[in-house]
Design a protein around this motif. Sequence first.
Motif, PDB file in Angstrom:
ATOM      1  N   HIS A   1     -32.216  13.023 113.504  1.00  0.00           N
ATOM      2  CA  HIS A   1     -31.385  12.537 112.397  1.00  0.00           C
ATOM      3  C   HIS A   1     -30.355  13.598 111.993  1.00  0.00           C
ATOM      4  O   HIS A   1     -29.163  13.288 111.855  1.00  0.00           O
ATOM      5  N   ILE A   2     -30.778  14.825 111.863  1.00  0.00           N
ATOM      6  CA  ILE A   2     -29.865  15.914 111.485  1.00  0.00           C
ATOM      7  C   ILE A   2     -28.791  16.116 112.558  1.00  0.00           C
ATOM      8  O   ILE A   2     -27.610  16.298 112.245  1.00  0.00           O
TER       9      ILE A   2
ATOM     10  N   PHE B   1     -27.566  13.890 114.689  1.00  0.00           N
ATOM     11  CA  PHE B   1     -26.586  12.805 114.701  1.00  0.00           C
ATOM     12  C   PHE B   1     -25.782  12.728 113.406  1.00  0.00           C
ATOM     13  O   PHE B   1     -24.624  12.301 113.426  1.00  0.00           O
ATOM     14  N   ILE B   2     -26.342  13.184 112.295  1.00  0.00           N
ATOM     15  CA  ILE B   2     -25.546  13.314 111.072  1.00  0.00           C
ATOM     16  C   ILE B   2     -24.441  14.346 111.308  1.00  0.00           C
ATOM     17  O   ILE B   2     -23.282  14.143 110.933  1.00  0.00           O
ATOM     18  N   THR B   3     -24.819  15.451 111.946  1.00  0.00           N
ATOM     19  CA  THR B   3     -23.850  16.516 112.228  1.00  0.00           C
ATOM     20  C   THR B   3     -22.727  16.010 113.127  1.00  0.00           C
ATOM     21  O   THR B   3     -21.545  16.234 112.851  1.00  0.00           O
ATOM     22  N   THR B   4     -23.080  15.308 114.196  1.00  0.00           N
ATOM     23  CA  THR B   4     -22.033  14.823 115.109  1.00  0.00           C
ATOM     24  C   THR B   4     -21.208  13.707 114.460  1.00  0.00           C
ATOM     25  O   THR B   4     -20.008  13.589 114.728  1.00  0.00           O
ATOM     26  N   TRP B   5     -21.837  12.922 113.590  1.00  0.00           N
ATOM     27  CA  TRP B   5     -21.102  11.873 112.876  1.00  0.00           C
ATOM     28  C   TRP B   5     -20.036  12.505 111.975  1.00  0.00           C
ATOM     29  O   TRP B   5     -18.870  12.124 112.013  1.00  0.00           O
TER      30      TRP B   5
ATOM     31  N   LEU C   1     -26.828   6.063 115.561  1.00  0.00           N
ATOM     32  CA  LEU C   1     -28.073   6.804 115.815  1.00  0.00           C
ATOM     33  C   LEU C   1     -28.579   7.527 114.563  1.00  0.00           C
ATOM     34  O   LEU C   1     -29.793   7.554 114.321  1.00  0.00           O
ATOM     35  N   ALA C   2     -27.685   8.084 113.765  1.00  0.00           N
ATOM     36  CA  ALA C   2     -28.108   8.721 112.510  1.00  0.00           C
ATOM     37  C   ALA C   2     -28.786   7.695 111.606  1.00  0.00           C
ATOM     38  O   ALA C   2     -29.825   7.981 110.992  1.00  0.00           O
TER      39      ALA C   2
ATOM     40  N   ALA D   1     -32.681   7.558 110.464  1.00  0.00           N
ATOM     41  CA  ALA D   1     -32.922   7.573 109.016  1.00  0.00           C
ATOM     42  C   ALA D   1     -33.864   6.436 108.630  1.00  0.00           C
ATOM     43  O   ALA D   1     -34.813   6.645 107.844  1.00  0.00           O
ATOM     44  N   VAL D   2     -33.625   5.255 109.168  1.00  0.00           N
ATOM     45  CA  VAL D   2     -34.495   4.115 108.869  1.00  0.00           C
ATOM     46  C   VAL D   2     -35.908   4.390 109.373  1.00  0.00           C
ATOM     47  O   VAL D   2     -36.897   4.131 108.675  1.00  0.00           O
TER      48      VAL D   2
END
Length: 183
Positions: free
Chosen positions: A10-11, A13-17, A67-68, A72-73
């Motif tokens: 999650h972290i 894909f949050i970063t890449t988002w 993916l993030a 997360a879900v």
Amino acid sequence: MEYLYLKALHIIFITTWFAGLFYVIRLFIYYKEAEEKPEIEQQILLKQYKLMIKRLWYIITWPSAVLATFFAVWLLILQPTWLKMNWMHIKLTFVAALFAYHWTCQIMYNQIEKGYLKYSSFALRIWNEVATIILFACVFLVVLKNSLGWIFGTLGIIGVSVLLMLGIKLYKNIRKKKSWDHN
């Protein structure tokens, strides 16, 4: 162990988002500024920026958002008690704001695909800072998880917002004076 792997993913894909969101706005700015170049330069630059934006948007930014969200879900399924906590409600509000931000970027992308962008480069620079504010808010909420931390985090976000706006204005003035557009 499953929780830690999911949290790490999650972290990531949050970063890449966020990286995609930050960079796509920068490309939008370059695209907008290329519209003001002489015709030969303009044709080359607009074509190249359009291609770069498309690749970034559909190869990095959108997949990272999906993916993030997926991870997360999955984390919320493993930790359903988080949904009863105030900090999570506030964070999910900022996540909703992030999706609205992403969707607005999609609208800008669609405009570029049609050959125009209705926002000025200055407006885009300001828009770019909205993602920064959302990022700050989410990180502070997740790390601090309490109301006192939220209050200080909000004050910090407001302070950072003011500094960012001043920085944008300063950059605009320096750029005009020094003519950074030329090599």
